[in-house]
Design a protein around this motif. Structure first.
Motif, PDB file in Angstrom:
ATOM      1  N   ARG A 233       2.628   4.867 -16.376  1.00 40.05           N
ATOM      2  CA  ARG A 233       3.368   5.774 -17.250  1.00 40.05           C
ATOM      3  C   ARG A 233       2.763   7.175 -17.224  1.00 40.05           C
ATOM      4  NH1 ARG A 233       3.692   0.791 -18.948  1.00 40.05           N
ATOM      5  NH2 ARG A 233       5.628  -0.013 -19.855  1.00 40.05           N
ATOM      6  N   THR A 234       1.435   7.237 -17.277  1.00 45.21           N
ATOM      7  CA  THR A 234       0.763   8.533 -17.215  1.00 45.21           C
ATOM      8  C   THR A 234       1.028   9.204 -15.875  1.00 45.21           C
ATOM      9  OG1 THR A 234      -0.983   7.704 -18.664  1.00 45.21           O
ATOM     10  CG2 THR A 234      -1.473   9.677 -17.392  1.00 45.21           C
ATOM     11  N   ILE A 235       0.994   8.429 -14.802  1.00 45.30           N
ATOM     12  CA  ILE A 235       1.215   8.980 -13.458  1.00 45.30           C
ATOM     13  C   ILE A 235       2.636   9.524 -13.336  1.00 45.30           C
ATOM     14  CG2 ILE A 235       1.420   8.361 -11.021  1.00 45.30           C
ATOM     15  CD1 ILE A 235      -0.912   6.374 -11.532  1.00 45.30           C
ATOM     16  N   ARG A 236       3.621   8.760 -13.837  1.00 47.89           N
ATOM     17  CA  ARG A 236       5.015   9.225 -13.767  1.00 47.89           C
ATOM     18  C   ARG A 236       5.187  10.499 -14.583  1.00 47.89           C
ATOM     19  NH1 ARG A 236       8.468   4.613 -13.016  1.00 47.89           N
ATOM     20  NH2 ARG A 236       7.595   3.469 -11.231  1.00 47.89           N
ATOM     21  N   ALA A 237       4.638  10.498 -15.794  1.00 45.13           N
ATOM     22  CA  ALA A 237       4.801  11.661 -16.672  1.00 45.13           C
ATOM     23  C   ALA A 237       4.150  12.909 -16.081  1.00 45.13           C
ATOM     24  CB  ALA A 237       4.208  11.371 -18.052  1.00 45.13           C
ATOM     25  N   ALA A 238       3.080  12.732 -15.331  1.00 45.00           N
ATOM     26  CA  ALA A 238       2.371  13.873 -14.740  1.00 45.00           C
ATOM     27  C   ALA A 238       2.963  14.287 -13.402  1.00 45.00           C
ATOM     28  CB  ALA A 238       0.895  13.526 -14.563  1.00 45.00           C
ATOM     29  N   GLY A 239       3.994  13.584 -12.956  1.00 40.31           N
ATOM     30  CA  GLY A 239       4.582  13.899 -11.665  1.00 40.31           C
ATOM     31  C   GLY A 239       3.646  13.649 -10.506  1.00 40.31           C
ATOM     32  N   ALA A 240       2.757  12.671 -10.670  1.00 38.12           N
ATOM     33  CA  ALA A 240       1.728  12.412  -9.656  1.00 38.12           C
ATOM     34  C   ALA A 240       2.027  11.169  -8.827  1.00 38.12           C
ATOM     35  CB  ALA A 240       0.370  12.271 -10.330  1.00 38.12           C
ATOM     36  N   THR A 241       3.255  10.674  -8.882  1.00 33.45           N
ATOM     37  CA  THR A 241       3.588   9.431  -8.180  1.00 33.45           C
ATOM     38  C   THR A 241       3.325   9.538  -6.679  1.00 33.45           C
ATOM     39  OG1 THR A 241       5.286   8.913  -9.836  1.00 33.45           O
ATOM     40  CG2 THR A 241       5.410   7.750  -7.720  1.00 33.45           C
ATOM     41  N   ALA A 242       3.768  10.639  -6.088  1.00 33.96           N
ATOM     42  CA  ALA A 242       3.591  10.792  -4.635  1.00 33.96           C
ATOM     43  C   ALA A 242       2.114  10.831  -4.258  1.00 33.96           C
ATOM     44  CB  ALA A 242       4.292  12.062  -4.159  1.00 33.96           C
ATOM     45  N   ARG A 243       1.306  11.519  -5.073  1.00 34.15           N
ATOM     46  CA  ARG A 243      -0.123  11.598  -4.769  1.00 34.15           C
ATOM     47  C   ARG A 243      -0.787  10.236  -4.907  1.00 34.15           C
ATOM     48  NH1 ARG A 243       0.374  16.105  -8.055  1.00 34.15           N
ATOM     49  NH2 ARG A 243      -0.897  15.205  -9.725  1.00 34.15           N
ATOM     50  N   GLU A 244      -0.385   9.459  -5.912  1.00 39.11           N
ATOM     51  CA  GLU A 244      -0.968   8.129  -6.095  1.00 39.11           C
ATOM     52  C   GLU A 244      -0.539   7.196  -4.968  1.00 39.11           C
ATOM     53  OE1 GLU A 244      -3.257   6.922  -8.286  1.00 39.11           O
ATOM     54  OE2 GLU A 244      -3.463   9.053  -8.669  1.00 39.11           O
ATOM     55  N   ILE A 245       0.717   7.319  -4.537  1.00 32.48           N
ATOM     56  CA  ILE A 245       1.174   6.506  -3.410  1.00 32.48           C
ATOM     57  C   ILE A 245       0.343   6.838  -2.170  1.00 32.48           C
ATOM     58  CG2 ILE A 245       3.088   6.137  -1.794  1.00 32.48           C
ATOM     59  CD1 ILE A 245       4.995   6.442  -4.154  1.00 32.48           C
ATOM     60  N   ALA A 246       0.083   8.132  -1.973  1.00 29.41           N
ATOM     61  CA  ALA A 246      -0.727   8.542  -0.827  1.00 29.41           C
ATOM     62  C   ALA A 246      -2.145   8.001  -0.934  1.00 29.41           C
ATOM     63  CB  ALA A 246      -0.744  10.067  -0.728  1.00 29.41           C
ATOM     64  N   ALA A 247      -2.711   8.014  -2.160  1.00 28.15           N
ATOM     65  CA  ALA A 247      -4.075   7.512  -2.351  1.00 28.15           C
ATOM     66  C   ALA A 247      -4.152   6.005  -2.066  1.00 28.15           C
ATOM     67  CB  ALA A 247      -4.555   7.808  -3.766  1.00 28.15           C
ATOM     68  N   VAL A 248      -3.161   5.254  -2.595  1.00 23.47           N
ATOM     69  CA  VAL A 248      -3.135   3.804  -2.354  1.00 23.47           C
ATOM     70  C   VAL A 248      -2.861   3.521  -0.880  1.00 23.47           C
ATOM     71  CG1 VAL A 248      -1.962   1.642  -2.910  1.00 23.47           C
ATOM     72  CG2 VAL A 248      -2.444   3.286  -4.719  1.00 23.47           C
ATOM     73  N   ASP A 249      -1.978   4.326  -0.296  1.00 21.12           N
ATOM     74  CA  ASP A 249      -1.684   4.158   1.128  1.00 21.12           C
ATOM     75  C   ASP A 249      -2.936   4.387   1.968  1.00 21.12           C
ATOM     76  OD1 ASP A 249      -0.606   5.817   3.832  1.00 21.12           O
ATOM     77  OD2 ASP A 249       0.498   3.980   3.342  1.00 21.12           O
ATOM     78  N   ASP A 250      -3.773   5.337   1.549  1.00 21.27           N
ATOM     79  CA  ASP A 250      -5.028   5.593   2.259  1.00 21.27           C
ATOM     80  C   ASP A 250      -5.929   4.363   2.228  1.00 21.27           C
ATOM     81  OD1 ASP A 250      -6.855   7.106   3.693  1.00 21.27           O
ATOM     82  OD2 ASP A 250      -7.825   7.880   1.902  1.00 21.27           O
ATOM     83  N   ASP A 251      -6.001   3.712   1.045  1.00 25.59           N
ATOM     84  CA  ASP A 251      -6.794   2.486   0.940  1.00 25.59           C
ATOM     85  C   ASP A 251      -6.175   1.361   1.764  1.00 25.59           C
ATOM     86  OD1 ASP A 251      -9.127   2.827  -0.883  1.00 25.59           O
ATOM     87  OD2 ASP A 251      -7.589   3.554  -2.231  1.00 25.59           O
ATOM     88  N   ALA A 252      -4.844   1.270   1.721  1.00 24.02           N
ATOM     89  CA  ALA A 252      -4.172   0.226   2.504  1.00 24.02           C
ATOM     90  C   ALA A 252      -4.438   0.427   3.998  1.00 24.02           C
ATOM     91  CB  ALA A 252      -2.674   0.244   2.224  1.00 24.02           C
ATOM     92  N   ARG A 253      -4.410   1.697   4.423  1.00 19.90           N
ATOM     93  CA  ARG A 253      -4.683   1.983   5.838  1.00 19.90           C
ATOM     94  C   ARG A 253      -6.136   1.651   6.185  1.00 19.90           C
ATOM     95  NH1 ARG A 253      -2.042   4.423   9.774  1.00 19.90           N
ATOM     96  NH2 ARG A 253      -0.335   4.848   8.340  1.00 19.90           N
ATOM     97  N   GLY A 254      -7.052   1.926   5.250  1.00 13.55           N
ATOM     98  CA  GLY A 254      -8.450   1.581   5.496  1.00 13.55           C
ATOM     99  C   GLY A 254      -8.632   0.084   5.665  1.00 13.55           C
ATOM    100  N   ALA A 255      -7.950  -0.707   4.794  1.00 10.57           N
ATOM    101  CA  ALA A 255      -8.018  -2.167   4.909  1.00 10.57           C
ATOM    102  C   ALA A 255      -7.401  -2.630   6.225  1.00 10.57           C
ATOM    103  CB  ALA A 255      -7.314  -2.819   3.722  1.00 10.57           C
ATOM    104  N   TRP A 256      -6.297  -1.979   6.602  1.00  5.05           N
ATOM    105  CA  TRP A 256      -5.626  -2.334   7.867  1.00  5.05           C
ATOM    106  C   TRP A 256      -6.538  -2.046   9.055  1.00  5.05           C
ATOM    107  CZ3 TRP A 256      -4.144   1.217  11.740  1.00  5.05           C
ATOM    108  CH2 TRP A 256      -3.392   0.668  12.776  1.00  5.05           C
ATOM    109  N   GLN A 257      -7.202  -0.899   9.027  1.00  2.00           N
ATOM    110  CA  GLN A 257      -8.086  -0.539  10.130  1.00  2.00           C
ATOM    111  C   GLN A 257      -9.232  -1.526  10.278  1.00  2.00           C
ATOM    112  OE1 GLN A 257      -9.077   3.490   9.027  1.00  2.00           O
ATOM    113  NE2 GLN A 257      -7.403   4.369  10.241  1.00  2.00           N
ATOM    114  N   MET A 258      -9.812  -1.939   9.136  1.00  2.00           N
ATOM    115  CA  MET A 258     -10.903  -2.908   9.219  1.00  2.00           C
ATOM    116  C   MET A 258     -10.380  -4.267   9.658  1.00  2.00           C
ATOM    117  SD  MET A 258     -13.459  -1.136   8.770  1.00  2.00           S
ATOM    118  CE  MET A 258     -14.433  -2.574   9.156  1.00  2.00           C
TER     119      MET A 258
END
Length: 619
Positions: A233-258
């Motif tokens: 809710r805080t992320i949506r209200a702050a308009g930070a959804t895209a940035r959070e998706i990118a941050a999680v995607d970065d972690d997902a890519r790190g897990a994929w690489q390993m």
């Protein structure tokens, strides 16, 4: 009373980097040894012994088959009747299949048992860790150790380890049979297989390291997802959804690489057995054909040797698979054992006193020159105060002394970061003082078992959390034997009767994840109702009415007043209007006591309190 100028605050420590806002340095994570894995296996030693016995029977049934094939070929060459040989061969194949299926079932069941026991151990340790450990660790990473890491242990049993034990017998039997048939062909076969074993041994260490890194990356990903979902809710209200998706995607890519790195190394191991089999087969076929032509061995012996060759290499493949799965599991087990090895909250409890030693003539609680600094690795993530008094800049509380009279109401007031919430955290023994002592009924709380101490305290936290589950689940957390009538009465007392009426389920009505189906004020009232239902001798209320409107705040105060008769209360409040009638008010500023007294006494004698009262139109 004391009247002191407010000391200057030192800067608060920087918070540790969180996902989406910064990164921690990467590390490989802990790796367990095989010795640490043994207790998980020996816990199921009876079933494993039966599995090994089945492996021996299966190996015997498999090794008997080439011998029968040899007899069949010999009789065919001599035009002799086969008789019982064919039926015996069929029976051996069927028996070996049945044994293999039952063994597989037992291994799967035992694998699930290993996962269960590991989860029980880590959950029991997690929920007993000191609060400081939760301050410095990410929730998602801890959850990952319970889920993904423990699941990896199943592969130890289901992907080759016990099969490798039975396969070792088949390997040895085939080796002996091949040596009897033709030592020359055996020597060539062993040469090829020896090269493959060396390759696997060299790669096994890299597999363990890569697996540990992969599990850590999965933990990072779980932590990032947990953080994003819990704050959606805080992320949506702050308009930070895209940035959070990118941050999680970065972690997902790190897990994929390993994961790709593990797959790349495993891809070098898996074909080794196949290559060894193919090369050995070609060598045996070529050299063996020549030796048959020269009369050194018979066709039946060559066929039998080739069957033994397959039986030699297949267990070797199982062994290679076991090396891969065990090394992967040891990487995950290292993360589990890291948590299990941490000392529990009560590891250093003296337990030299009991509640029977509390004195009725002593104050309910007394702080005696208490100083406190958060542990170095958790100070930055403390969820409460950041006060920095004069002297040691790391101290949150400095030389704090005051008494809480029995059966009276004491209020803690002061600006944000003064150390108020930390004071309650010390009473609850979430942390222990750096210096000084806190006494309950004249007994140092450090000498009391934590469970006995906390049974005397009812604590309502500042954020008023609600647990996922029903209203009853939340109410009876501290009073599991409370009746439904008692639950309804306490809900009515805190003006939550309308919540009961909202759902036909009544007390069984769900509150949602983290109480999302309740308003902030309702969650706060539910938390207070939980404390009131437990009815402990001492109530600790941290901003317990901050989310309530005027009407509900008045109703709440009346409910608390009704239950607080003959009980000791310590109340934290920013709104002085809620505590002006307290029997005693303790004024904190930058971790130090600057005044103790009643409202009128403090207005007259303590400039800080007088300023707070003036800003709130109370003077």
């Amino acid at each position: 009373m004391s009247d002191a100028a407010a000391p200057s605050a030192s800067p608060a420590p920087a918070r540790p980097a969180r996902r989406g806002f910064g990164r921690r340095p990467a590390d490989d994570g802990p790796r367990a040894s095989f010795r640490q894995l043994l207790p998980y296996l020996t816990e199921h030693r009876r079933v494993l012994a039966w599995v090994i016995a089945l492996s021996v029977l299966g190996a015997a049934a498999s090794l008997a088959q080439p011998l029968l094939v040899n007899q069949v070929i010999t009789r065919v060459q001599h035009a002799s009747p086969l008789g019982w040989l064919v039926w015996a061969l069929v029976a051996l194949v069927v028996v070996a299949g049945i044994i293999s299926g039952y063994q597989h079932y037992l291994l799967q069941r035992t694998g699930e048992g290993v996962v269960l026991s590991s989860r029980r151990r880590i959950v029991a340790r997690l929920l007993n860790l000191p609060i400081a450990e939760f301050d410095r660790r990410r929730t998602g990473d801890l959850v990952s150790r319970v889920g993904a890491d423990s699941t990896a242990l199943r592969a130890v049993l289901t992907q080759g380890l016990i099969d490798a034990i039975g396969g070792a017998l088949t390997f040895l039997g085939a080796l002996v049979g091949m040596a009897i048939i033709d030592p020359v062909l055996l020597g060539l076969t062993v040469l090829v297989i020896g090269v493959s074993v060396v390759v696997v041994v060299l790669l096994s260490g890299r597999i363990r390291t890569a697996s540990a890194r992969a599990q850590k990356k999965v933990g990072d990903l779980t932590a990032a997802v947990e953080r994003a979902i819990s704050s959606v809710r805080t992320i949506r209200a702050a308009g930070a959804t895209a940035r959070e998706i990118a941050a999680v995607d970065d972690d997902a890519r790190g897990a994929w690489q390993m994961g790709i790195q593990v797959a790349r190394i495993s891809a070098l191991v898996v074909p080794v057995a196949g290559i060894a089999l193919q090369v050995s087969f070609l060598v045996v076929l070529g050299i063996g054909g020549y030796r048959v032509a020269s009369g050194a061995i018979s066709v039946a012996s060559l066929v039998t040797f080739i069957i033994f060759l397959f039986m030699l290499v297949m267990p070797l493949g199982n062994a290679f698979g076991a090396i891969t799965s065990v090394n992967s599991a040891l990487g995950a087990l290292g993360r589990i054992e890291e948590i299990i090895a941490l000392p529990g909250e009560d590891a250093h409890d003296a337990r030299s006193a009991s509640l029977a030693q509390l004195r009725a003539d002593a104050p309910a609680l007394a702080f005696d020159r208490v100083s406190f600094a958060y542990p170095v690795d958790s100070a930055a993530s403390s969820p409460v105060d950041s006060a920095k008094p004069n002297g040691d800049p790391a101290l949150v509380l400095h030389d704090v002394s005051f008494e809480v009279p029995r059966g009276k109401r004491t209020a803690l007031v002061g600006p944000s970061g003064a150390g108020k919430s930390t004071t309650l955290a010390l009473i609850e023994r979430f942390y222990d003082p750096t210096a000084g002592s806190i006494r309950l009924g004249g007994v140092d709380i450090a000498d009391l078992p934590r469970d006995e101490l906390r049974a005397q305290l009812g604590y309502v936290e500042q954020d008023a959390p609600a647990l996922a589950g029903s209203l009853r689940d939340n109410l009876t957390l501290g009073a599991p034997d409370a009746t439904d009538d008692e639950c309804r009465r306490v809900l009515e007392a805190v003006n939550l009767g309308e919540v009961l009426a909202r759902s036909p389920l009544g007390l069984a009505a769900p509150v949602g994840e983290e109480g999302v189906m309740l308003s902030g004020g309702e969650r706060q009232r539910l938390a207070i109702a939980r404390a009131l239902l437990a009815a402990p001798p001492i109530l600790l209320l941290d901003e317990s009415t901050s989310s309530l409107d005027g009407r509900n705040e008045q109703l709440m105060r009346e409910a608390i007043d009704a239950v607080a008769e003959d009980r000791t209360m310590i109340v934290i409040a920013h709104r002085l209007s809620t505590v002006v009638d307290s029997d005693q008010i303790v004024v904190l500023d930058h971790g130090q006591v600057v005044g103790v007294g009643t409202h009128s006494e403090l207005v007259a004698a303590v400039p800080l309190y007088r300023e707070l009262a003036k800003h709130q139109l109370l003077v």
